[in-house]
Scaffold this active site. Structure first.
Site, PDB file in Angstrom:
ATOM      1  N   TYR A 199      43.489  39.002  43.750  1.00 55.30           N
ATOM      2  CA  TYR A 199      42.856  37.875  44.435  1.00 55.30           C
ATOM      3  C   TYR A 199      42.469  38.250  45.867  1.00 55.30           C
ATOM      4  O   TYR A 199      41.341  38.002  46.316  1.00 55.30           O
ATOM      5  CB  TYR A 199      43.813  36.687  44.439  1.00 55.30           C
ATOM      6  CG  TYR A 199      43.394  35.541  45.318  1.00 55.30           C
ATOM      7  CD1 TYR A 199      42.414  34.644  44.925  1.00 55.30           C
ATOM      8  CD2 TYR A 199      44.018  35.339  46.555  1.00 55.30           C
ATOM      9  CE1 TYR A 199      42.031  33.584  45.736  1.00 55.30           C
ATOM     10  CE2 TYR A 199      43.650  34.281  47.371  1.00 55.30           C
ATOM     11  CZ  TYR A 199      42.663  33.411  46.960  1.00 55.30           C
ATOM     12  OH  TYR A 199      42.303  32.366  47.773  1.00 55.30           O
ATOM     13  N   LYS A 215      38.695  38.612  47.721  1.00 49.99           N
ATOM     14  CA  LYS A 215      38.325  37.842  48.903  1.00 49.99           C
ATOM     15  C   LYS A 215      37.958  38.769  50.066  1.00 49.99           C
ATOM     16  O   LYS A 215      37.075  38.451  50.881  1.00 49.99           O
ATOM     17  CB  LYS A 215      39.461  36.902  49.309  1.00 49.99           C
ATOM     18  CG  LYS A 215      39.668  35.748  48.340  1.00 49.99           C
ATOM     19  CD  LYS A 215      38.476  34.790  48.318  1.00 49.99           C
ATOM     20  CE  LYS A 215      38.777  33.541  47.518  1.00 49.99           C
ATOM     21  NZ  LYS A 215      37.647  32.580  47.520  1.00 49.99           N
TER      22      LYS A 215
END
Length: 259
Positions: free
Chosen positions: A165, A169
């Site tokens: 994740y 990002k």
């Protein structure tokens, strides 16, 4: 008197991906409250998206599309432009692939797989790229545009190492900066708003109160950011007040991370 040359928020058609629930719904409501016409995108939360649109009224348009599907995204942007009679001039890339924020059950360095990384990169970066590219013709025709990508303060402060994740990002932050350079001559601003754990969204609903309290105690403001507060920061990048700002990452977490 200061003359505002940028498009006011009320004149934008704002597309919020993953806008049917959670943080996305708060961003939709904040933009609509400023008079913007809002496009509420969803993948599976159709009922929630339609209920949100009913609350807003004629300024809302609901359309389902998986942001990783390039053709579906182009159809979505075209349908929004046809519905409102004017192109989408602002996008908020908020949609996320399915993900469990469970620090006890996350993948660690020894067992992290490329498939996990690829799923996040495809959903976060690939999805944002599809939306941006679909909206560019309309923004260029309008002579300006706003792109706001939703990031995370875990890039700067990975207190819980969600490898896949956070890597996605971080890549989205890089894309924010490079896109701002490429699109600036077209009058299109590209920025990011990054938060930490929000109190409370679907993703943080199961978080124990003690964790929220510990985060609050670590911030200068002694509080955990709410989705409404986060949405206010997104509004800044949709408004004329940010007309000279592009390529930036605004961290909204009560001062926990200094960016």
């Amino acid at each position: 008197m200061v003359r505002m040359s940028a498009v006011p928020t009320s004149e934008h058609v704002v597309l919020v991906t993953g806008g049917g629930r959670g943080l996305g719904a708060h961003i939709v409501l904040a933009a609509a409250a400023q008079g913007a016409r809002v496009v509420i995108n969803y993948r599976r939360s159709g009922d929630a998206a339609r209920a949100l649109a009913d609350k807003i009224g004629d300024k809302a348009f609901v359309v389902g599309a998986d942001v990783t599907d390039r053709d579906a995204v182009r159809d979505m942007v075209a349908a929004a432009g046809e519905h409102f009679g004017t192109p989408v001039t602002a996008v908020v890339n908020n949609a996320l692939p399915d993900y469990s924020f469970n620090g006890e059950d996350r993948s660690h360095a020894d067992d992290l797989s490329w498939d996990e990384l690829d799923a996040q990169l495809t959903g976060v970066v690939g999805g944002a790229l599809n939306v941006i590219q679909a909206a560019l013709p309309g923004m260029r025709a309008a002579g300006s545009g706003r792109i706001v990508n939703i990031g995370t303060n875990l890039v700067q402060n990975p207190v819980v190492p969600y490898h896949d994740y956070t890597a996605a990002k971080a890549a989205l932050l890089a894309l924010t900066r490079t896109m701002s350079h490429d699109l600036g001559p077209d009058g299109i601003k590209v920025n990011m708003v990054s938060g930490g754990l929000l109190r409370t969204t679907d993703a943080s609903a199961a978080t124990p109160g003690a964790v929220f309290d510990a985060i609050a105690d670590s911030t200068p403001l002694r509080s955990v950011t709410t989705p409404e507060e986060f949405a206010d920061a997104v509004l800044f990048f949709l408004s004329p007040w940010s007309r000279a700002v592009t390529g930036q990452n605004l961290v909204v977490d009560g001062g926990l991370v200094k960016n």
